[in-house]
Design an enzyme around this catalytic site. Structure first.
Site, PDB file in Angstrom:
ATOM      1  N   THR A 175       0.919  -1.353   0.029  1.00  0.00           N
ATOM      2  CA  THR A 175      -0.034  -0.201   0.001  1.00  0.00           C
ATOM      3  C   THR A 175       1.061   1.309  -0.071  1.00  0.00           C
ATOM      4  O   THR A 175       0.257   2.430  -0.315  1.00  0.00           O
ATOM      5  CB  THR A 175      -0.982   0.029   1.325  1.00  0.00           C
ATOM      6  N   ASP A 183       3.544   6.770  -6.577  1.00  0.00           N
ATOM      7  CA  ASP A 183       2.561   6.168  -5.676  1.00  0.00           C
ATOM      8  C   ASP A 183       1.871   6.917  -4.700  1.00  0.00           C
ATOM      9  O   ASP A 183       2.454   7.709  -3.997  1.00  0.00           O
ATOM     10  CB  ASP A 183       3.276   5.053  -4.718  1.00  0.00           C
ATOM     11  N   ASP A 208     -22.157   4.640 -15.076  1.00  0.00           N
ATOM     12  CA  ASP A 208     -22.587   3.826 -14.287  1.00  0.00           C
ATOM     13  C   ASP A 208     -21.848   3.067 -13.065  1.00  0.00           C
ATOM     14  O   ASP A 208     -22.335   2.569 -12.227  1.00  0.00           O
ATOM     15  CB  ASP A 208     -23.706   2.904 -14.954  1.00  0.00           C
ATOM     16  N   ASP A 213      -8.331   0.271 -10.762  1.00  0.00           N
ATOM     17  CA  ASP A 213      -7.302  -0.408 -10.793  1.00  0.00           C
ATOM     18  C   ASP A 213      -6.432  -0.667  -9.843  1.00  0.00           C
ATOM     19  O   ASP A 213      -6.132   0.258  -9.055  1.00  0.00           O
ATOM     20  CB  ASP A 213      -6.454   0.356 -11.957  1.00  0.00           C
ATOM     21  N   HIS A 217      -3.436  -2.323  -3.747  1.00  0.00           N
ATOM     22  CA  HIS A 217      -2.280  -1.128  -3.344  1.00  0.00           C
ATOM     23  C   HIS A 217      -2.727   0.202  -2.533  1.00  0.00           C
ATOM     24  O   HIS A 217      -1.997   0.843  -2.372  1.00  0.00           O
ATOM     25  CB  HIS A 217      -1.617  -0.873  -4.601  1.00  0.00           C
ATOM     26  N   GLU A 241      -9.481  -4.350  -8.848  1.00  0.00           N
ATOM     27  CA  GLU A 241      -8.447  -5.233  -9.546  1.00  0.00           C
ATOM     28  C   GLU A 241      -7.600  -5.668  -8.153  1.00  0.00           C
ATOM     29  O   GLU A 241      -6.750  -5.024  -7.487  1.00  0.00           O
ATOM     30  CB  GLU A 241      -7.421  -4.616 -10.669  1.00  0.00           C
TER      31      GLU A 241
END
Length: 254
Positions: A175, A183, A208, A213, A217, A241
């Site tokens: 993360t 990042d 909608d 992505d 993370h 994802e």
């Protein structure tokens, strides 16, 4: 359960191996296959499910908005409940490789190589007329790796983590580490405000749903990151994802 079928227009893609990648251009022959796929699931244009969750998503990977719009009749006939576009965020508008759209320059709708904001709105209007929903891929974990091409707001380096590369062996690094680009500090209220605004911009033109992505993370509240509850619009369809595991042995615990 929602099913996703990915159609790719361009060179072979190496990400998202959980999706079926089709390399040929959009032809009537291909739609014979698509119609068969949905017919076996008992879905037709006359009986499209009311919600994205109940139906099938056609992932129009790298398609221009105008190309999707031109194909809506065939998509409806094949029985798809929704179409998913590649990222709509502002980016370079010239010829690109697929991954360039995953290096956004701003958290606003285009222009990029898929089209303009007006093009996306026209797609949504036309899709809704046929009972089809529109989902847009959102990149909120990172920006382009080069600050020189970013919108002025995103050039502020205090908006980014500085902890080296992401590492699945550590949930913190998942993360707080980078995946080859800058990042974002998604726990920062400034970042959250920009993406909340972006989601509402998408909604305002008729989008909608959101596909997030690199969702693994981005931290969750138990990790001190309030991004998801601050940004997501629960009236829209949302999914993210997560490749392999969430990292750091945290599966099922966050």
């Amino acid at each position: 359960m929602t099913n996703v079928l990915c159609l790719y227009m361009g060179k072979q893609r190496t990400r998202h191996t959980n999706l079926l990648i089709m390399k040929k251009t959009f032809t009537s022959v291909l739609f014979v296959f698509l119609f068969s796929f949905c017919w076996q699931l008992g879905i037709s244009a006359q009986h499209l499910p009311a919600t994205i969750q109940e139906g099938n998503i056609l992932h129009c990977f790298d398609w221009k908005y105008s190309d999707i719009q031109a194909s809506l009749e065939q998509i409806a006939t094949a029985g798809f409940t929704a179409v998913q576009t590649s990222p709509a965020q502002t980016n370079y508008t010239g010829q690109q490789k697929w991954y360039d759209l995953y290096r956004p320059r701003d958290a606003k709708i285009g222009p990029n190589c898929l089209g303009t904001k007006a093009d996306l709105q026209a797609l949504c209007t036309a899709a809704h007329a046929k009972g089809i929903k529109v989902i847009v891929d959102i990149i909120a974990n990172h920006t382009d790796g080069s600050t020189s091409v970013l919108a002025d707001f995103w050039k502020d380096m205090s908006l980014y983590h500085q902890n080296g590369g992401a590492n699945d062996g550590s949930r913190f690094q998942v993360t707080h580490g980078n995946i080859g680009m800058l990042d974002l500090k998604t726990e920062d209220s400034r970042v959250q405000a920009k993406f909340k605004e972006y989601v509402q911009e998408l909604k305002s033109v008729g989008v909608d749903g959101c596909r997030w992505d690199a969702a693994k993370h981005i931290g969750v509240p138990s990790e001190g990151d309030n991004f998801w509850p601050s940004v997501i619009d629960k009236s829209m369809f949302n999914y993210g994802e997560i490749l392999n595991t969430v990292g750091g042995g945290a599966d099922g615990t966050i």
